[in-house]
Design a protein around this motif. Sequence first.
Motif, mmCIF file in Angstrom:
data_model
loop_
_atom_site.group_PDB
_atom_site.id
_atom_site.type_symbol
_atom_site.label_atom_id
_atom_site.label_comp_id
_atom_site.label_asym_id
_atom_site.label_seq_id
_atom_site.Cartn_x
_atom_site.Cartn_y
_atom_site.Cartn_z
ATOM 1 N N GLY A 32 37.105 -58.604 -28.879
ATOM 2 C CA GLY A 32 37.606 -57.945 -30.083
ATOM 3 C C GLY A 32 38.218 -58.909 -31.079
ATOM 4 O O GLY A 32 38.110 -58.711 -32.294
ATOM 5 N N LEU A 33 38.825 -59.987 -30.593
ATOM 6 C CA LEU A 33 39.411 -60.977 -31.492
ATOM 7 C C LEU A 33 38.360 -61.689 -32.335
ATOM 8 O O LEU A 33 38.670 -62.261 -33.386
ATOM 9 C CB LEU A 33 40.213 -62.004 -30.680
ATOM 10 N N PHE A 38 34.093 -62.517 -37.875
ATOM 11 C CA PHE A 38 33.118 -61.748 -38.641
ATOM 12 C C PHE A 38 33.655 -61.383 -40.014
ATOM 13 O O PHE A 38 32.948 -61.464 -41.020
ATOM 14 C CB PHE A 38 32.705 -60.478 -37.898
ATOM 15 N N GLY A 39 34.919 -60.953 -40.072
ATOM 16 C CA GLY A 39 35.505 -60.597 -41.354
ATOM 17 C C GLY A 39 35.504 -61.764 -42.321
ATOM 18 O O GLY A 39 35.167 -61.610 -43.502
ATOM 19 N N LEU A 145 37.755 -52.444 -27.531
ATOM 20 C CA LEU A 145 36.950 -53.349 -28.347
ATOM 21 C C LEU A 145 36.733 -52.786 -29.749
ATOM 22 O O LEU A 145 36.809 -53.520 -30.742
ATOM 23 C CB LEU A 145 35.609 -53.602 -27.659
ATOM 24 N N TYR A 146 36.479 -51.500 -29.848
ATOM 25 C CA TYR A 146 36.242 -50.879 -31.160
ATOM 26 C C TYR A 146 37.483 -50.982 -32.043
ATOM 27 O O TYR A 146 37.393 -51.348 -33.226
ATOM 28 C CB TYR A 146 35.841 -49.422 -30.982
ATOM 29 N N THR A 152 40.660 -56.640 -36.507
ATOM 30 C CA THR A 152 40.530 -58.066 -36.811
ATOM 31 C C THR A 152 39.499 -58.317 -37.910
ATOM 32 O O THR A 152 39.596 -59.291 -38.649
ATOM 33 C CB THR A 152 40.166 -58.865 -35.556
ATOM 34 N N THR A 153 38.491 -57.442 -38.015
ATOM 35 C CA THR A 153 37.558 -57.541 -39.147
ATOM 36 C C THR A 153 38.300 -57.384 -40.462
ATOM 37 O O THR A 153 38.099 -58.153 -41.416
ATOM 38 C CB THR A 153 36.466 -56.465 -39.042
ATOM 39 N N LEU A 154 39.165 -56.381 -40.522
ATOM 40 C CA LEU A 154 39.964 -56.142 -41.729
ATOM 41 C C LEU A 154 40.844 -57.349 -42.038
ATOM 42 O O LEU A 154 40.898 -57.823 -43.178
ATOM 43 C CB LEU A 154 40.820 -54.891 -41.538
ATOM 44 N N LEU A 155 41.523 -57.876 -41.027
ATOM 45 C CA LEU A 155 42.416 -59.018 -41.239
ATOM 46 C C LEU A 155 41.630 -60.257 -41.670
ATOM 47 O O LEU A 155 42.064 -61.012 -42.542
ATOM 48 C CB LEU A 155 43.197 -59.311 -39.958
#
Length: 242
Positions: A32-33, A38-39, A145-146, A152-155
């Motif tokens: 998940g991290l 990706f972000g 994970l979701y 973390t995508t947002l961050l």
Amino acid sequence: MADRTALEDADIGEKADRAVVRDALGVGVAVGLSGFAFGVTSAGSGLTLLQTCALSLLVFTGASQFALVGALAAGGSPFTAAAGAFFLGVRNAFYGLRLSQLLALPRAVRPFAAHWVIDETAAVALAQPTRRAARLGFVVTGLSLYLLWNLTTLLGAMGAEAIGDTDAWGLDAAGPAVFLALLAPMLKTGTERAVAGLAVLLGLGLLPVLPAGVPVLLAALAAPTVLWADGRRRRGEQEDAR
């Protein structure tokens, strides 16, 4: 005596459940991290914060997401970028066929569970000895994970917007690096390593001569090519043995 046996069985069951939850959370947190990378990569490729977050919320399969934004960042058309992401995501359909039998979820739940059918949830669920443990592992891995991937995508996307040019910081390499880190442990056999090696050669070799995004699609030819060559080798060995 019967009560004591029941208590012992319950204690064993609780310990087994805790072990499944621990393993599932470990996978969910570790992977998940990677949503942060990706972000950053998505924002660096020109996608807006809303588009980046929508990809993680609605697509939710890391390899396909990285392939999509990577192709767009390289100048590929949306069609070729989406096609590459689609072919990478096809493997989840095969996971779903196996998991549908293993988990045997109620029909009303299946459409929602299908959104969580990815490499990590499939690996955790298939590693369990019982259906109960498989369901628990699937749910805990998928949920953790979701939530963490999207957070973390947002961050990552917000951070990329704050620092400006991600290429100047070298953060454009974050996505491919994470993807390779996830892929490498899965290459356990000689055939798998041969497929990966040939795919790399095709992708990099065709990159200078074909439009962005197309080399990724043609790299998929590595799998049938290696399997065909391996089949011929095995038939030759069988004929020599006779």
